[in-house]
Design a protein around this motif. Structure first.
Motif, PDB file in Angstrom:
ATOM      1  N   PRO A  58      35.533  63.577  38.863  1.00 40.46           N
ATOM      2  CA  PRO A  58      34.716  62.366  39.026  1.00 40.46           C
ATOM      3  C   PRO A  58      34.670  61.966  40.494  1.00 40.46           C
ATOM      4  CG  PRO A  58      36.416  62.089  37.336  1.00 40.46           C
ATOM      5  CD  PRO A  58      36.737  63.351  38.067  1.00 40.46           C
ATOM      6  N   LEU A  59      33.562  61.396  40.913  1.00 42.24           N
ATOM      7  CA  LEU A  59      33.485  60.897  42.281  1.00 42.24           C
ATOM      8  C   LEU A  59      34.535  59.813  42.487  1.00 42.24           C
ATOM      9  CD1 LEU A  59      29.634  60.607  42.822  1.00 42.24           C
ATOM     10  CD2 LEU A  59      31.177  62.386  43.673  1.00 42.24           C
ATOM     11  N   PRO A  60      35.302  59.883  43.576  1.00 45.36           N
ATOM     12  CA  PRO A  60      36.339  58.866  43.798  1.00 45.36           C
ATOM     13  C   PRO A  60      35.725  57.512  44.093  1.00 45.36           C
ATOM     14  CG  PRO A  60      36.157  60.324  45.702  1.00 45.36           C
ATOM     15  CD  PRO A  60      35.281  60.912  44.638  1.00 45.36           C
ATOM     16  N   GLU A  61      36.528  56.490  43.813  1.00 47.22           N
ATOM     17  CA  GLU A  61      36.038  55.114  43.993  1.00 47.22           C
ATOM     18  C   GLU A  61      35.845  54.775  45.459  1.00 47.22           C
ATOM     19  OE1 GLU A  61      37.789  50.622  43.345  1.00 47.22           O
ATOM     20  OE2 GLU A  61      38.324  52.173  41.881  1.00 47.22           O
ATOM     21  N   GLN A  62      36.745  55.255  46.319  1.00 43.74           N
ATOM     22  CA  GLN A  62      36.654  54.850  47.729  1.00 43.74           C
ATOM     23  C   GLN A  62      37.224  55.929  48.649  1.00 43.74           C
ATOM     24  OE1 GLN A  62      38.918  51.349  49.637  1.00 43.74           O
ATOM     25  NE2 GLN A  62      36.933  50.462  49.097  1.00 43.74           N
ATOM     26  N   LEU A  63      36.578  56.096  49.800  1.00 40.35           N
ATOM     27  CA  LEU A  63      37.051  56.962  50.873  1.00 40.35           C
ATOM     28  C   LEU A  63      37.295  56.092  52.098  1.00 40.35           C
ATOM     29  CD1 LEU A  63      34.297  59.739  50.559  1.00 40.35           C
ATOM     30  CD2 LEU A  63      36.396  59.521  49.246  1.00 40.35           C
ATOM     31  N   THR A  64      38.398  56.336  52.793  1.00 40.30           N
ATOM     32  CA  THR A  64      38.750  55.536  53.964  1.00 40.30           C
ATOM     33  C   THR A  64      39.027  56.452  55.138  1.00 40.30           C
ATOM     34  OG1 THR A  64      39.777  53.895  52.511  1.00 40.30           O
ATOM     35  CG2 THR A  64      40.284  53.760  54.857  1.00 40.30           C
ATOM     36  N   LEU A  65      38.440  56.113  56.302  1.00 41.01           N
ATOM     37  CA  LEU A  65      38.636  56.896  57.519  1.00 41.01           C
ATOM     38  C   LEU A  65      39.002  55.967  58.668  1.00 41.01           C
ATOM     39  CD1 LEU A  65      35.719  58.012  56.029  1.00 41.01           C
ATOM     40  CD2 LEU A  65      36.300  59.916  57.526  1.00 41.01           C
ATOM     41  N   ALA A  66      39.947  56.400  59.500  1.00 41.84           N
ATOM     42  CA  ALA A  66      40.302  55.661  60.711  1.00 41.84           C
ATOM     43  C   ALA A  66      39.330  56.071  61.811  1.00 41.84           C
ATOM     44  CB  ALA A  66      41.731  55.983  61.121  1.00 41.84           C
ATOM     45  N   VAL A  67      38.632  55.058  62.404  1.00 47.07           N
ATOM     46  CA  VAL A  67      37.579  55.349  63.387  1.00 47.07           C
ATOM     47  C   VAL A  67      37.792  54.488  64.631  1.00 47.07           C
ATOM     48  CG1 VAL A  67      35.937  55.948  61.563  1.00 47.07           C
ATOM     49  CG2 VAL A  67      36.043  53.591  62.394  1.00 47.07           C
TER      50      VAL A  67
ATOM     51  N   ARG B  68      32.048  53.808  46.251  1.00 46.00           N
ATOM     52  CA  ARG B  68      31.118  54.381  45.272  1.00 46.00           C
ATOM     53  C   ARG B  68      30.292  53.291  44.603  1.00 46.00           C
ATOM     54  NH1 ARG B  68      34.340  56.538  40.685  1.00 46.00           N
ATOM     55  NH2 ARG B  68      33.914  54.467  39.836  1.00 46.00           N
ATOM     56  N   GLN B  69      28.982  53.526  44.538  1.00 48.30           N
ATOM     57  CA  GLN B  69      28.065  52.589  43.907  1.00 48.30           C
ATOM     58  C   GLN B  69      27.583  53.062  42.541  1.00 48.30           C
ATOM     59  OE1 GLN B  69      27.263  49.515  45.726  1.00 48.30           O
ATOM     60  NE2 GLN B  69      29.117  50.429  46.591  1.00 48.30           N
ATOM     61  N   GLN B  70      27.742  54.339  42.273  1.00 46.57           N
ATOM     62  CA  GLN B  70      27.312  54.887  40.995  1.00 46.57           C
ATOM     63  C   GLN B  70      28.225  56.035  40.603  1.00 46.57           C
ATOM     64  OE1 GLN B  70      23.377  55.724  42.570  1.00 46.57           O
ATOM     65  NE2 GLN B  70      23.754  57.931  42.451  1.00 46.57           N
ATOM     66  N   SER B  71      28.386  56.236  39.319  1.00 48.41           N
ATOM     67  CA  SER B  71      29.297  57.279  38.840  1.00 48.41           C
ATOM     68  C   SER B  71      28.655  58.653  39.009  1.00 48.41           C
ATOM     69  CB  SER B  71      29.658  57.035  37.374  1.00 48.41           C
ATOM     70  OG  SER B  71      28.496  57.079  36.564  1.00 48.41           O
ATOM     71  N   GLY B  72      29.485  59.653  38.961  1.00 46.41           N
ATOM     72  CA  GLY B  72      29.015  61.028  39.072  1.00 46.41           C
ATOM     73  C   GLY B  72      30.197  61.963  39.156  1.00 46.41           C
ATOM     74  N   ARG B  73      29.918  63.249  39.306  1.00 43.99           N
ATOM     75  CA  ARG B  73      30.970  64.254  39.412  1.00 43.99           C
ATOM     76  C   ARG B  73      30.698  65.138  40.612  1.00 43.99           C
ATOM     77  NH1 ARG B  73      30.984  68.198  35.387  1.00 43.99           N
ATOM     78  NH2 ARG B  73      28.738  67.891  35.309  1.00 43.99           N
ATOM     79  N   LEU B  74      31.777  65.705  41.133  1.00 40.73           N
ATOM     80  CA  LEU B  74      31.663  66.704  42.188  1.00 40.73           C
ATOM     81  C   LEU B  74      32.117  68.034  41.601  1.00 40.73           C
ATOM     82  CD1 LEU B  74      30.917  67.243  45.123  1.00 40.73           C
ATOM     83  CD2 LEU B  74      33.306  66.862  45.733  1.00 40.73           C
ATOM     84  N   ALA B  75      31.193  68.978  41.533  1.00 48.17           N
ATOM     85  CA  ALA B  75      31.501  70.270  40.921  1.00 48.17           C
ATOM     86  C   ALA B  75      32.556  71.016  41.721  1.00 48.17           C
ATOM     87  CB  ALA B  75      30.228  71.112  40.821  1.00 48.17           C
ATOM     88  N   ALA B  76      33.350  71.800  41.019  1.00 51.77           N
ATOM     89  CA  ALA B  76      34.369  72.622  41.672  1.00 51.77           C
ATOM     90  C   ALA B  76      33.717  73.560  42.679  1.00 51.77           C
ATOM     91  CB  ALA B  76      35.124  73.429  40.616  1.00 51.77           C
TER      92      ALA B  76
END
Length: 400
Positions: free
Chosen positions: A335-344, A369-377
């Motif tokens: 599943p697409l993760p809820e949040q990604l965080t990067l130090a900038v 994430r604004q909408q659900s989905g999946r990331l294929a292997a």
């Protein structure tokens, strides 16, 4: 030392355990086959067929369908791709369960015409499968059709049917199975889809009951797909699968769980019911098919590989412009993760992509994430961009 009597007793108790362990270790892999169920073939079939050839022995291809009112229709296959693929080929004829009756003469005519047409295209079939979700009360009539069909088919063609667990309690079932060379027990989406697409415990129970009905070989049809449920004005919800429905409304997504299916396949491999010949997966996934497992995940489940997703963030930088990509280096769709965080540092522009919204605060770029989905292997997708003097790859985090 233990007395000799106790040693012999210990050996007798231990022997079955050791034999069982050896038998499980040496259990031959179950034959793995694929349904190709698209009604219209696309260029994506070439890659999917090539990628599936090593792990799936046989292609069962939707060829012909009959529906109430709509009548007969052919699937638009690519005969050239099937000839190039060169796997054993079984044509599937779908007779909708809502047909008011089975016109035996017309069905036989349609099947014979299909065989002629495919032969003229250079396709060498090994079998015909009839897919008819008949009610138990209609199995006697169905058996008569199969008897007639068997009589007119070339002797080298195997005849199989798709079968339902609901038939297990019918007295007509043994006679029906006597008319065919094998059957395919469908153990997915057989009841109200609101209860889920698949129950592994129920599937195994059905398989073991089926094995006691007849000594003919049988296969299990297993799900490698998902559906969406849409609310209907009344009654059961509408089911949206590989073909989108032109209907508005909130969609409830359901997906067969690869880890559940992997465990069931392992159980059946180690302790197969009598006459179980193999597993058939529904369906061959094409690139961009959002309601099917990726081919990478399907192959891993078929092989019995350990399953794991491996999400990570990948940066691609050119002249201070960073493309931010989410990758899945594992063999399990995620599943697409809820949040990604990067130090900038010192960013003068940024945005989210692919269903993510971007926000910059206190040196942290957050993609939510604004909408659900999946990331294929084995794939990646763009989730944002940023123009910054620096992004610390080591300080990137993925939150499920």
């Amino acid at each position: 030392m233990l007395p000799r009597v106790l040693l012999r007793l210990f050996a007798l108790l231990l022997c079955p355990v050791l034999l069982s362990a050896c038998r499980h270790e040496d259990a031959p892999p179950l034959d793995q086959q694929l349904y190709i169920w698209q009604r219209q073939w696309t260029p994506a079939h070439a890659e999917a067929l090539a990628g599936s050839r090593a792990d799936f022995s046989t292609a069962r291809v939707l060829a012909l369908q009959a529906f109430p009112q709509a009548g007969w229709s052919r699937a638009r296959i690519d005969a050239g791709l099937l000839k190039q693929d060169a796997r054993p080929l079984i044509a599937v004829i779908r007779l909708d369960g809502q047909l008011p009756s089975l016109d035996q003469d017309e069905i036989i005519r349609q099947v014979q015409q299909l065989l002629t047409d495919w032969q003229e295209q250079g396709l060498a079939l090994t079998g015909i499968e009839i897919d008819h979700d008949a009610g138990s009360a209609r199995l006697a009539a169905y058996a008569k059709l199969l008897e007639r069909l068997r009589a007119v088919l070339p002797s080298h063609l195997a005849l199989s049917i798709t079968a339902l667990p609901a038939w297990l309690d019918s007295r007509e079932l043994p006679g029906l199975l006597a008319k065919v060379d094998s059957s395919v027990l469908q153990v997915h989406a057989v009841s109200d889809p609101r209860q889920g697409l698949f129950d592994p415990r129920q599937a195994e129970q059905w398989a073991r009951r089926w094995a006691r009905i007849s000594d003919k070989p049988f296969y299990l049809a297993l799900p490698a797909y998902g559906v969406a449920l849409l609310p209907a004005a009344e009654g059961a919800p509408l089911v949206e699968s590989e073909a989108p429905l032109r209907r508005r409304g909130q969609r409830q997504e359901l997906m067969a769980d690869p880890e559940q299916l992997s465990q069931l396949a392992r159980t059946l491999r180690n302790d197969p019911p009598p006459h179980l010949a193999g597993l058939i997966w529904f369906r061959l996934p094409l690139k961009g098919d959002v309601r099917a497992w990726s081919l990478e995940t399907l192959r891993a489940v078929a092989r019995g590989d350990a399953l794991a997703g491996q999400l990570g963030i990948r940066l691609e930088e050119q002249d201070g412009l960073f493309d931010i990509r989410l990758s899945n280096a594992g063999n399990l769709d995620q599943p697409l993760p809820e949040q990604l965080t990067l130090a900038v540092a010192q960013c003068d522009g940024f945005d989210g992509l692919g269903g993510y919204a971007a926000q910059l605060r206190d040196g942290q770029l957050r993609l939510t994430r604004q909408q659900s989905g999946r990331l294929a292997a084995g794939t990646s997708r763009a989730v944002g961009w940023a123009r910054c003097t620096k992004i610390d790859q080591g300080a990137a985090h993925v939150r499920p």
